[in-house]
Motif scaffolding. Structure first.
Motif, PDB file in Angstrom:
ATOM      1  N   PRO A 197     -50.058  32.386  82.013  1.00  0.00           N
ATOM      2  CA  PRO A 197     -49.238  33.330  81.253  1.00  0.00           C
ATOM      3  C   PRO A 197     -50.064  34.080  80.220  1.00  0.00           C
ATOM      4  N   ARG A 198     -49.586  35.273  79.911  1.00  0.00           N
ATOM      5  CA  ARG A 198     -50.256  36.089  78.898  1.00  0.00           C
ATOM      6  C   ARG A 198     -49.634  35.896  77.518  1.00  0.00           C
ATOM      7  N   ASN A 199     -48.446  35.339  77.502  1.00  0.00           N
ATOM      8  CA  ASN A 199     -47.776  35.123  76.221  1.00  0.00           C
ATOM      9  C   ASN A 199     -46.716  34.028  76.395  1.00  0.00           C
ATOM     10  N   GLU A 200     -46.029  33.727  75.330  1.00  0.00           N
ATOM     11  CA  GLU A 200     -45.024  32.645  75.345  1.00  0.00           C
ATOM     12  C   GLU A 200     -43.869  32.954  76.295  1.00  0.00           C
ATOM     13  N   ASP A 201     -43.447  34.219  76.356  1.00  0.00           N
ATOM     14  CA  ASP A 201     -42.364  34.589  77.277  1.00  0.00           C
ATOM     15  C   ASP A 201     -42.760  34.336  78.729  1.00  0.00           C
ATOM     16  N   ASN A 202     -44.013  34.644  79.086  1.00  0.00           N
ATOM     17  CA  ASN A 202     -44.507  34.365  80.436  1.00  0.00           C
ATOM     18  C   ASN A 202     -44.478  32.871  80.723  1.00  0.00           C
ATOM     19  N   ARG A 203     -44.920  32.085  79.749  1.00  0.00           N
ATOM     20  CA  ARG A 203     -44.936  30.621  79.926  1.00  0.00           C
ATOM     21  C   ARG A 203     -43.534  30.089  80.160  1.00  0.00           C
TER      22      ARG A 203
ATOM     23  N   PHE B  67     -54.987  29.260  75.756  1.00  0.00           N
ATOM     24  CA  PHE B  67     -54.911  30.649  75.317  1.00  0.00           C
ATOM     25  C   PHE B  67     -56.196  30.946  74.549  1.00  0.00           C
TER      26      PHE B  67
ATOM     27  N   ASP C 120     -58.161  33.656  72.194  1.00  0.00           N
ATOM     28  CA  ASP C 120     -58.054  34.824  71.338  1.00  0.00           C
ATOM     29  C   ASP C 120     -59.402  35.521  71.331  1.00  0.00           C
TER      30      ASP C 120
END
Length: 108
Positions: free
Chosen positions: A39-45, A61, A63
């Motif tokens: 995932p690219r972000n929390e929503d993807n996860r 992740f 940075d």
């Protein structure tokens, strides 16, 4: 729809990406997977976990400043394609031969 998103410079909805990942995982004979770039972000996860109903063992992740990412992407290419076709083909063949030295030779 995916082509449209790409043309517009938009990210494909997480649900679509997860569905494609799920199909690939189901078709595979493997039991464990390394998914690079998602995932690219929390929503993807969350979408991944909600749709596939599997919680990953771990997610890393990283940075990184945008300038460094740009530098890395622009220096990823290993093969200079601004040469005669035969030279480019030989360069590609050499890369594959290093990866699989026992494999059958690639022919044009």
């Amino acid at each position: 729809m995916i082509d449209h998103c790409k043309k517009e410079g938009k990210i494909v909805p997480a649900e679509v990406t997860v569905a494609l990942l799920q199909m690939a995982m189901q078709r595979s004979k493997n039991k464990k997977f390394l998914i690079d770039g998602f995932p690219r972000n929390e929503d993807n996860r969350l979408a991944f976990e909600n749709i596939i109903k599997i919680e990953p063992d771990f997610v890393l992740f990283f940075d990184c400043p945008k300038e460094e990412l740009t530098r890395r992407l622009l220096h990823r290419n290993q093969i200079d394609a601004d040469r005669p076709v035969d030279e480019v083909f030989d360069a590609v063949k050499n890369v594959f031969n290093k990866l699989k030295p026992d494999a059958e030779e690639i022919k044009p």
